[in-house]
Design an enzyme around this catalytic site. Structure first.
Site, PDB file in Angstrom:
ATOM      1  N   ASP A  19      36.567  23.919  50.403  1.00  0.00           N
ATOM      2  CA  ASP A  19      35.916  23.381  49.537  1.00  0.00           C
ATOM      3  C   ASP A  19      34.323  23.264  49.392  1.00  0.00           C
ATOM      4  O   ASP A  19      33.907  23.638  50.713  1.00  0.00           O
ATOM      5  CB  ASP A  19      36.480  21.848  49.581  1.00  0.00           C
ATOM      6  CG  ASP A  19      36.097  20.892  48.341  1.00  0.00           C
ATOM      7  OD1 ASP A  19      35.880  21.561  47.242  1.00  0.00           O
ATOM      8  OD2 ASP A  19      36.060  19.776  48.476  1.00  0.00           O
ATOM      9  N   GLY A  20      33.645  23.106  48.428  1.00  0.00           N
ATOM     10  CA  GLY A  20      32.292  23.077  48.387  1.00  0.00           C
ATOM     11  C   GLY A  20      31.682  24.360  47.885  1.00  0.00           C
ATOM     12  O   GLY A  20      30.522  24.450  47.947  1.00  0.00           O
ATOM     13  N   ARG A  23      29.019  23.201  44.952  1.00  0.00           N
ATOM     14  CA  ARG A  23      28.023  22.423  45.468  1.00  0.00           C
ATOM     15  C   ARG A  23      27.180  23.355  46.330  1.00  0.00           C
ATOM     16  O   ARG A  23      25.685  23.182  46.303  1.00  0.00           O
ATOM     17  CB  ARG A  23      28.227  21.152  46.495  1.00  0.00           C
ATOM     18  CG  ARG A  23      28.727  19.969  45.867  1.00  0.00           C
ATOM     19  CD  ARG A  23      29.229  19.014  46.683  1.00  0.00           C
ATOM     20  NE  ARG A  23      30.634  19.360  46.749  1.00  0.00           N
ATOM     21  CZ  ARG A  23      31.647  18.596  47.767  1.00  0.00           C
ATOM     22  NH1 ARG A  23      31.071  17.732  48.596  1.00  0.00           N
ATOM     23  NH2 ARG A  23      32.908  19.254  47.708  1.00  0.00           N
ATOM     24  N   GLU A  66      45.753  21.097  39.772  1.00  0.00           N
ATOM     25  CA  GLU A  66      44.748  20.175  39.224  1.00  0.00           C
ATOM     26  C   GLU A  66      43.519  21.134  38.783  1.00  0.00           C
ATOM     27  O   GLU A  66      42.689  20.675  37.925  1.00  0.00           O
ATOM     28  CB  GLU A  66      44.313  19.100  40.012  1.00  0.00           C
ATOM     29  CG  GLU A  66      45.446  17.745  40.230  1.00  0.00           C
ATOM     30  CD  GLU A  66      46.378  18.523  41.447  1.00  0.00           C
ATOM     31  OE1 GLU A  66      46.503  19.312  42.026  1.00  0.00           O
ATOM     32  OE2 GLU A  66      47.704  18.055  41.109  1.00  0.00           O
ATOM     33  N   ASN A  67      43.123  22.033  39.299  1.00  0.00           N
ATOM     34  CA  ASN A  67      41.840  22.893  38.921  1.00  0.00           C
ATOM     35  C   ASN A  67      41.888  23.484  37.799  1.00  0.00           C
ATOM     36  O   ASN A  67      41.068  23.696  37.074  1.00  0.00           O
ATOM     37  CB  ASN A  67      41.702  23.935  39.839  1.00  0.00           C
ATOM     38  CG  ASN A  67      41.304  23.423  41.512  1.00  0.00           C
ATOM     39  OD1 ASN A  67      41.523  24.053  42.543  1.00  0.00           O
ATOM     40  ND2 ASN A  67      40.588  22.105  41.302  1.00  0.00           N
ATOM     41  N   TRP A  68      43.212  23.342  36.935  1.00  0.00           N
ATOM     42  CA  TRP A  68      43.184  24.222  35.811  1.00  0.00           C
ATOM     43  C   TRP A  68      42.454  23.065  34.441  1.00  0.00           C
ATOM     44  O   TRP A  68      42.256  23.615  33.548  1.00  0.00           O
ATOM     45  CB  TRP A  68      44.707  24.041  35.165  1.00  0.00           C
ATOM     46  CG  TRP A  68      45.511  24.964  35.588  1.00  0.00           C
ATOM     47  CD1 TRP A  68      46.475  25.178  36.736  1.00  0.00           C
ATOM     48  CD2 TRP A  68      45.321  26.488  35.689  1.00  0.00           C
ATOM     49  NE1 TRP A  68      47.093  26.246  37.087  1.00  0.00           N
ATOM     50  CE2 TRP A  68      46.788  27.115  36.585  1.00  0.00           C
ATOM     51  CE3 TRP A  68      44.784  27.374  34.914  1.00  0.00           C
ATOM     52  CZ2 TRP A  68      46.687  28.544  36.631  1.00  0.00           C
ATOM     53  CZ3 TRP A  68      44.998  28.620  34.809  1.00  0.00           C
ATOM     54  CH2 TRP A  68      45.877  29.284  35.771  1.00  0.00           C
ATOM     55  N   ARG A 183      38.984  20.904  56.518  1.00  0.00           N
ATOM     56  CA  ARG A 183      38.487  20.747  55.110  1.00  0.00           C
ATOM     57  C   ARG A 183      37.280  21.098  55.249  1.00  0.00           C
ATOM     58  O   ARG A 183      36.507  20.270  55.978  1.00  0.00           O
ATOM     59  CB  ARG A 183      39.024  19.491  54.646  1.00  0.00           C
ATOM     60  CG  ARG A 183      38.179  19.383  53.087  1.00  0.00           C
ATOM     61  CD  ARG A 183      39.001  18.020  52.270  1.00  0.00           C
ATOM     62  NE  ARG A 183      38.439  18.488  50.734  1.00  0.00           N
ATOM     63  CZ  ARG A 183      38.997  18.068  49.736  1.00  0.00           C
ATOM     64  NH1 ARG A 183      40.117  17.692  49.910  1.00  0.00           N
ATOM     65  NH2 ARG A 183      38.579  18.285  48.707  1.00  0.00           N
ATOM     66  N   ARG A 189      40.027  13.840  52.401  1.00  0.00           N
ATOM     67  CA  ARG A 189      41.304  13.750  51.577  1.00  0.00           C
ATOM     68  C   ARG A 189      41.973  15.293  51.611  1.00  0.00           C
ATOM     69  O   ARG A 189      41.418  16.245  51.857  1.00  0.00           O
ATOM     70  CB  ARG A 189      41.135  13.362  50.238  1.00  0.00           C
ATOM     71  CG  ARG A 189      40.220  14.166  49.456  1.00  0.00           C
ATOM     72  CD  ARG A 189      40.033  13.551  47.996  1.00  0.00           C
ATOM     73  NE  ARG A 189      38.938  14.320  47.174  1.00  0.00           N
ATOM     74  CZ  ARG A 189      37.776  13.662  46.879  1.00  0.00           C
ATOM     75  NH1 ARG A 189      37.410  12.600  47.179  1.00  0.00           N
ATOM     76  NH2 ARG A 189      36.902  14.228  46.286  1.00  0.00           N
ATOM     77  N   SER A 191      43.887  16.159  48.864  1.00  0.00           N
ATOM     78  CA  SER A 191      43.912  16.634  47.626  1.00  0.00           C
ATOM     79  C   SER A 191      45.409  17.659  47.263  1.00  0.00           C
ATOM     80  O   SER A 191      45.157  18.768  46.617  1.00  0.00           O
ATOM     81  CB  SER A 191      42.683  17.743  47.404  1.00  0.00           C
ATOM     82  OG  SER A 191      41.431  16.869  47.434  1.00  0.00           O
TER      83      SER A 191
HETATM   84  C1  IPE Z   1      40.694  21.066  46.715  1.00  0.00           C
HETATM   85  O1  IPE Z   1      39.417  21.064  46.293  1.00  0.00           O
HETATM   86  C2  IPE Z   1      41.331  22.437  46.134  1.00  0.00           C
HETATM   87  C3  IPE Z   1      40.868  23.654  46.679  1.00  0.00           C
HETATM   88  C4  IPE Z   1      39.860  23.817  47.679  1.00  0.00           C
HETATM   89  C5  IPE Z   1      41.345  24.847  46.084  1.00  0.00           C
HETATM   90  P1  IPE Z   1      39.098  20.269  44.881  1.00  0.00           P
HETATM   91  O2  IPE Z   1      37.583  20.087  44.848  1.00  0.00           O
HETATM   92  O3  IPE Z   1      39.910  20.589  43.877  1.00  0.00           O
HETATM   93  O4  IPE Z   1      39.542  18.902  45.463  1.00  0.00           O
HETATM   94  P2  IPE Z   1      39.000  17.453  44.900  1.00  0.00           P
HETATM   95  O5  IPE Z   1      38.862  17.530  43.418  1.00  0.00           O
HETATM   96  O6  IPE Z   1      37.627  17.157  45.502  1.00  0.00           O
HETATM   97  O7  IPE Z   1      39.914  16.352  45.441  1.00  0.00           O
HETATM   98  C1  IPE Z   2      36.797  24.951  46.080  1.00  0.00           C
HETATM   99  O1  IPE Z   2      35.103  24.594  45.604  1.00  0.00           O
HETATM  100  C2  IPE Z   2      37.270  26.173  45.225  1.00  0.00           C
HETATM  101  C3  IPE Z   2      38.091  25.531  44.233  1.00  0.00           C
HETATM  102  C4  IPE Z   2      38.587  24.263  43.999  1.00  0.00           C
HETATM  103  C5  IPE Z   2      38.632  26.363  43.414  1.00  0.00           C
HETATM  104  P1  IPE Z   2      34.746  23.743  44.728  1.00  0.00           P
HETATM  105  O2  IPE Z   2      34.751  24.280  43.277  1.00  0.00           O
HETATM  106  O3  IPE Z   2      35.830  22.432  44.461  1.00  0.00           O
HETATM  107  O4  IPE Z   2      33.508  23.024  45.036  1.00  0.00           O
HETATM  108  P2  IPE Z   2      32.699  21.608  44.840  1.00  0.00           P
HETATM  109  O5  IPE Z   2      33.841  20.761  45.655  1.00  0.00           O
HETATM  110  O6  IPE Z   2      32.599  21.300  43.458  1.00  0.00           O
HETATM  111  O7  IPE Z   2      31.340  21.798  45.664  1.00  0.00           O
HETATM  112 MG    MG Z   3      35.720  20.463  45.347  1.00  0.00          MG
END
Ligand code: IPE
Ligand code: IPE
Ligand code: MG
Length: 238
Positions: A19-20, A23, A66-68, A183, A189, A191
């Protein structure tokens, strides 16, 4: 080498919520997709470090069900980056003995990407240095629902159904549960990641954004894991 020997135990199966990326990019004034690109590039060094630590299975959470729901330009960009990553990295992954696997649904993914994923899995299926398991279009609840659906369809006798049999219907069938889930980027969390398999995983969170998560950060996580006592509901020293 010196640092590796400090570890009294390493996880057999390591899972990472990467994640991240967004950001990381925003903090540099870059578009979010630049973060996703940097994120996929980071996989190479962490994978290499896992091999050096003799970790046998690395599961990476790359895209959730959920990322969709993100803006379509970001979703399309992520799909394109994934295609490019497979094209760019596959020959070297194969040379290095990496066995690629996918967990999640292939439904909903473009034909082109589906083909690339299938070919990568087929090409590397006999490799045995490390399993790189990519959770893509993955959701823990969907996985459990898919399992229940198939159990019902197969007419499994309810008296035969236990945790072991249920696990065989999950996307991770045949793989042991993760020992450690890391994480990045600070959220505390899960997720929707490995919600069945992670029942007794150790957790480790770091504020570092995924593209900056390097070998040293991995080592800190492994060092902390190495000092954890896993009790599985029993009493210390059992
Ligand atoms: C979790 O990250 C999914 C992946 C790293 C692929 P998200 O950014 O989607 O999770 P939330 O929205 O912070 O819970
Ligand atoms: C994780 O990074 C990758 C995916 C969920 C695809 P994010 O895109 O969620 O990055 P942040 O959490 O917005 O920084
Ligand atoms: Mg994220």
């Amino acid at each position: 080498m010196g640092t590796i020997t400090q570890l009294t135990k390493v996880p057999h199966h390591l899972a990472i919520i990467m994640d991240g990326n967004g950001r990381w990019a925003q903090s540099r004034g870059l578009p979010r997709l630049a973060g996703h690109r940097a994120g996929t590039e980071n996989i190479r060094r962490i994978l290499k470090s896992c091999v050096e630590h003799d970790i046998k299975i690395l599961t990476l959470y790359a895209f959730s069900t959920e990322n969709w729901g993100r803006p379509s330009a970001e979703v399309r960009g992520i799909m394109r980056i994934l295609e490019q990553t497979i094209d760019r990295e596959l020959p070297e992954l194969h040379r290095n003995g990496v066995q690629l696997r996918h967990i999640g649904r292939l439904e909903g993914i473009s034909e082109k990407l589906k083909q690339k994923v299938r070919q990568a899995i087929e090409l590397t299926k006999h490799n045995d240095r490390i399993i790189l398991n990519v959770a893509f279009n993955y959701g823990g609840r969907t996985e459990i629902l898919d399992a229940v659906r198939r159990i019902v369809e197969n007419g499994v006798d309810p008296d035969r159904l236990d945790g072991g049999l249920f696990s065989q219907y999950l996307y991770t069938a045949g793989l042991p549960d993760p020992d450690l889930i890391i994480r990045t980027a600070g959220e505390l969390r899960i997720s929707n990641f490995l919600i069945w398999q992670g029942a007794y995983a150790e957790y480790y969170a770091t504020p570092t954004y995924w593209p900056d998560f390097d070998e040293e950060e991995l080592h800190s996580a492994l060092l902390e894991y190495s000092g954890r006592e896993r009790r599985f509901g029993l009493i210390s020293g059992d």
